[in-house]
Design a protein around this motif. Sequence first.
Motif, PDB file in Angstrom:
ATOM      1  N   CYS A 123     -34.074  79.882  -3.978  1.00  0.00           N
ATOM      2  CA  CYS A 123     -33.944  81.175  -4.033  1.00  0.00           C
ATOM      3  C   CYS A 123     -34.552  81.754  -2.896  1.00  0.00           C
ATOM      4  CB  CYS A 123     -35.240  81.675  -5.364  1.00  0.00           C
ATOM      5  SG  CYS A 123     -35.741  83.181  -5.424  1.00  0.00           S
ATOM      6  N   LYS A 136     -32.693  77.686 -12.812  1.00  0.00           N
ATOM      7  CA  LYS A 136     -32.413  77.844 -11.383  1.00  0.00           C
ATOM      8  C   LYS A 136     -32.198  76.619 -10.720  1.00  0.00           C
ATOM      9  CE  LYS A 136     -36.812  79.778 -12.607  1.00  0.00           C
ATOM     10  NZ  LYS A 136     -38.163  79.237 -13.128  1.00  0.00           N
ATOM     11  N   GLY A 137     -31.234  76.680  -9.944  1.00  0.00           N
ATOM     12  CA  GLY A 137     -30.744  75.348  -9.319  1.00  0.00           C
ATOM     13  C   GLY A 137     -30.184  74.649 -10.564  1.00  0.00           C
ATOM     14  N   ALA A 193     -26.612  75.832  -9.209  1.00  0.00           N
ATOM     15  CA  ALA A 193     -27.025  76.521 -10.724  1.00  0.00           C
ATOM     16  C   ALA A 193     -25.343  76.500 -11.350  1.00  0.00           C
ATOM     17  CB  ALA A 193     -27.492  77.574 -10.806  1.00  0.00           C
ATOM     18  N   SER A 216     -35.770  75.770  -5.529  1.00  0.00           N
ATOM     19  CA  SER A 216     -34.414  76.192  -5.906  1.00  0.00           C
ATOM     20  C   SER A 216     -34.201  76.885  -4.410  1.00  0.00           C
ATOM     21  CB  SER A 216     -34.322  77.250  -7.016  1.00  0.00           C
ATOM     22  OG  SER A 216     -34.931  78.284  -6.744  1.00  0.00           O
ATOM     23  N   GLN A 235     -34.591  73.700 -11.641  1.00  0.00           N
ATOM     24  CA  GLN A 235     -35.791  73.589 -10.947  1.00  0.00           C
ATOM     25  C   GLN A 235     -36.831  74.664 -10.962  1.00  0.00           C
ATOM     26  OE1 GLN A 235     -33.011  73.397  -7.872  1.00  0.00           O
ATOM     27  NE2 GLN A 235     -33.835  71.426  -7.091  1.00  0.00           N
ATOM     28  N   VAL A 271     -28.251  81.487  -7.239  1.00  0.00           N
ATOM     29  CA  VAL A 271     -29.378  80.518  -7.692  1.00  0.00           C
ATOM     30  C   VAL A 271     -29.504  80.479  -9.100  1.00  0.00           C
ATOM     31  CG1 VAL A 271     -31.795  80.081  -7.650  1.00  0.00           C
ATOM     32  CG2 VAL A 271     -30.679  80.996  -5.596  1.00  0.00           C
TER      33      VAL A 271
END
Lengths: 545, 905
Positions: B197, B186-187, A49, B195, B190, B172
């Motif tokens: 997460c 997220k990511g 991210a 992700s 995504q 994340v």
Amino acid sequence: MSKNLSELSGRKGIDDNLFERIGNSAQSTGSPSQEELSKIADEFLVGNANTFGTSSFYDFTKSENKGKKIYVCNGSACLCAGTQKNVSDILENHFKSEEIGHMTCLGRCYENSAFHYNGKNYSGRDIDNFSVNTPPKSFSKYVGNIDSNSFLTTPFEGFSEFSALIKKTLSRSPEDLLDEIKKSQIRGRGGAGFPMGLKWESCKNETSSQKFIICNADEGDPGAFSDRFLLEERPYSVLFGMIVAGYITGANRGILYIRAEYPEAVEIVQQAIDSIVKSAILTNTNGFNFVFKIIKAKGAYICGEETALINSIEGQRPEVRTRPPFPTQMGLFNKPTVVNNVETLASVHGIIKKGAEFFSKLGTPKSKGTKLVCLDSFFNNPGLYEVEMGSQLSDLVFKLGGGFKTPIKAMQIGGPLGGIVPVSMINELTIDFESFASHGFLLGHASIVCIPESFPMINYLEHLMEFAAYESCGKCFPCRLGTKRGHELLHSAIHENNKIEHSLFQDLLNTLQQASLCAHGGGIPLPIKNAMYYFENELNAYFKK
Amino acid sequence: MNTAFINNKPYTFNTGESILAFVRRIEGEKSIPTLCDAPNLEAFGSCRVCSVEVAFEKDGKTKTVASCHTPVTTNLHIYHNTNSILELRKNIIELVLTDYPTDLINNKTKEKNELQQVVEAVGIKKIRYPKGANHFRIESDESHPYMRSDFSKCINCFRCIRACDEVQGEMVLSMAGRGFEAHVVKGFNQSFMDSDCVSCGACAQACPTGAISDVFESKNLENAKITRTICTYCGVGCNLEVATLNGKIKSIQAPYNAEVNQGHTCLKGRYAFKFYDHPDRLKTPLIKKDGIFKEVSWNEAYDFISSRLEKIKSENGADAIAGISSARTPNEENYLMQKFMRAVIGTNNIDCCARVCHSPTALGMQKTFGTGAATNSISELEFTDCIFVVGANPTNAHPVTGAKIKQKLMKGTVGIVVDPRKTQLAKYATYHLQLKPGTNVALLNMMLYFIITENMEDKEFIAKYCEGFEEMKNEILRLDISQLEKITGVDKNLVKQAAIAYAKANAAMEFHGLGVTEHYQGTYTVQLLADLAMITGNVGKKGAGVNPLRGQNNVQGAADMGAQPHQGAGYLDVTDASINKKYNQFYGVEVPSNIGYKIPEMFDAAIDGKLKALWVIGEDVVQTDPNTQKVMKALKNLDLLVVSELFMTETAKLATVILPASSFLEKEGTFTNGERRIQRVQKVVEPLENTKPDGQIIVEMMRKMGYNQCDYTAENMLKEISQIVPFFAGVKWDELGINGKQWPVKADGSDTEILHKDGFVRGKGKFYYCEYEESNEVKTNSKDYPYIITTNRELEHYNCGAMTRRTGNVEIVTEDFLLINPTDAEKNYIHDGDLVCVESPRGKVDIKAKITDEVKQGILSSTFHFPEIMLNNITSNEHDSEAMCPEYKVVSCRIRKSRGKNLVV
């Protein structure tokens, strides 16, 4: 402003730089692929991210930039000059419209028609003969006066004078030099006017094994080409200032963060750095080492704000940080850092050479020395001038600038966040921080963009709000939402004939001014308020009480 | 000096205090509203709602500043509710509402989120802006079993992004785009599921609007009853606030005022609670007749068990009976179980799962320091300069402590990780000493060698507080470092640098896990960790010490309470006559003075026919103890196997009698976490019908067998325990407060953050020299079984998985995997996801391959969370030479691509 991201990016140091890696990965296609971003994230131990978020921020790395081949300047001066439609029309003969992007201010405000192609900037008559194989002509001479009081425009007499002055300077003690800088009473030329000696002293007082000097060469203010001049024509002056800053504060790394819109500046400064390295004058002089590095920016106006710039170099999103801590305490990679703008740094060699006293005798009690100002193509003598602080604005406009080519109703002085000065006020102002502030304007870097009689003020305001919204980093609520709503209101007033509720607009401007995190959102109301005051009659039609 | 003014009234401020904190401290939490500030995050300054006016003199020229990130300075005049400020806040909120999808001004949906509260507090009446661009159409994300996002409600306060970064350290989340287009991703933009997460839920707890939330809608509950209790899932001991409505658990949040976890916890603590009323719960006592379980009443079950136990006792003696207590149950229940075995049955055959995890820690630290417990507290991470993690993967197994360590490492604290796997902490550490499994002793000896040869010992500390140093030093100096380098597979220069970094730190903190203990030389490794702490003076001071990361939530407490065969409650030696006398008096009956069976000895005795009856509480020994086939053989050979359980585990299947017990959410007591902190477990819901808390079960059995035991309440039990366990002397149920107390707790109630502060509990700290010896497992089998598999844990699952496999966690991690190096995979024609047959001299299992450079060539790794795999079919009988902790971490094996389905031999 993640401390973790600062540290993780800092682990690799400035030489294997996260921001550069993201930027480089965009080079082939205009925007990096997910695979590349993921690989970089793994290597730097940050999240996907983070690399994605960073690359999505900049004009020249975001996915919308994919496939762009040529960029047309959409800065204020080119807008007012009305040259850019012609540029776009001609370029559409050579490129598909989706291959044409925008850059905001290429620093060719004195002749306009500016665009950027294949790492080179074009302006003036270049467009008339454009083909993908024709290099740009060397641009017009645009430097005005150089006289005995000049600090900034005087060049070094060759590399030997530069190295001799370096040698002489580094033989003095840091304390002695700091004293000289403080005595000169020089204030930063970036807009805020903060005393440079105090900034350096604050960094010097910090204990850290690593400190940084950053030259903020990302001032993308439309109308200002003084930084470009200094970088391209006086690179040794800029580097000299950084060396002295490093020597005084105990920093051994100097970073120049240079706009992507100034590709020639990057080349020229790199050549100057190479000469310095070759001469070895900075290798262990009295135990002092200083190593330069250029970081090429990727197109975000907000990076002119020093904390956004620091975040940018770290590969974080260039969102403005809160203060304290100040950069001199906790800056790049959480280490003490001095950020000075180009013009401020370029003043140092003059102060050292001629002495603090000489410098401090120039100007007014509170604004010392000289100032570079840029005049756009509405002047009979457009270009760059060095004037003593406290000079009459009217002298600049009429004596040096030779007056206007066509009728002008106002000038925006000091960039998009600078005030809108009606021509009726020209005789009231002198070129210094105090005169402008006391009249409700802002000196900023003092460049001038003219607004012709024929140009509707409401359109100029829309342009300013659109610029502010487009360049907002999006961190603080007032700026992210306020500039957008401001632009919508102005747009709707012009194009949909929806009058703006006056009290709402005032509330909006006050909210931006009072509550924004940085001078971007905080500054944009100033020119708008000036216009609403001085051009009330013209603007009345667009507002309702 | 520190005087500032609020509306012209003087108050004293704390140095460094923000205006927001200052005003709220004086005038209450509601005095200044904010949207981006949160109790566990750094000031950020994005919402500007907390703006106030400040002046340098009374009624002087004011400036507007955001109070959250502006420090108070001497004589500052703060005006936080002037008309201009109240208007400003309204104007900001008005802008926020132009991009919010529901009408919070005339709130019809009755959203009770924080934004709604701020809207009400600032008193905004209407939105004057015409409809403009907005983010209402963003689709919500329902990909994940727990996490939810609906970014149309996002107000860009960055709290979630900061929580993911500053609290969990996972990164994340980030913003993408800029200006008005800036939005949380997220990511690579995504879904939660796609992700990286880790579902800790810190973002959901932080979100002021419900833009990120979870399936339990933790913050949308009205009139819920909140009960504070302690998590059951690991030795960190997170405080949880459990919300219930009509006797049903709705959601769990982490309280910000918890000293252990400060508003944070992991997905197990926060989300994995749905096992508690899962249809699989055992709901009635069962007795196996002719191979089939029959439902019986509690009384029938008690009668059956007691008569069988009496019979075995009279025919074969008390030592033919044994008990395995549970480290997942509270102190009080563990105390009762060992008391039952000792005072009612009359045997010291009582043990608990500490045997298979941290028994070497207890023994090793008792031998060197005098106390088998963590010397320091997790909060001291703040004061340490060097974090030394040996054989532990806390980001998975102790997630909150892991996250805290990770935060420190990310911010540049020197980290040394000793682990055969490239764990997450190893990636962030300064030094990763990636040794061959089973060579800890060799590696730590190398470190001692370099500290000594570099002359970096803390001579003053050693002289003042320790003994045995010279003897140890002489042995160490004789070592052949190049040979040890070969044995460990770690570059000696890297070891040297790490040793120097550890010795150089002002305060260095050691953490270790089962990668230390579950080895042939587990206890010796602990002794060497103690040596390293002593030689550098890292004991008895802040930010230092030897800190075992205890596995199960109450494994510390189970041992403290005497659930071990050689020491009774309070670690008192059962063979010591005077102590024996004390116990006899206290319990009112004769208790035995011979050392009882440790768990592995129980299985041997059962196979030999010497052990006839075993009562196991809350421990699936079949799935989790090594060498499954042997364990099953032992259990099948018993006359009576009583299992107290929540679910029909692999062990329960072999039981004679099953007693349906209550979960931690249905009972009260205390858990002692890995830093000796005794915390209150409070009953959240009533026990599932016809189930009983283990404490009540044991008391009823004691009474059935003629022992007069008082009723089970936490208060009653602590009263009894505090009289016999010396370091519990001052522990009282109603004085434990919200954050508990760290033992030893003196009679006056004062507790202890740091052990061995002025000298060691055993008198002098004792240095031991321990020589490296190759594990029998490798010595015997490496020729035919050239690979080494080492077992580990996944974040999402806990031990045998009986609980976590009955929650949404099983949708995130669906099975056990075999981690295998890319080169080994290629050599064996194995692709990612292929079934691999892993075979040891004990048996073989088929397991899916996950190709990764987390493990070196020749090394494999896997978990044993899933009974479908039963990885312990291949683990061995080898165990720590001193404490009998099984060697789960070094198992010789060979591999080949499997021909097909899962095989269990």
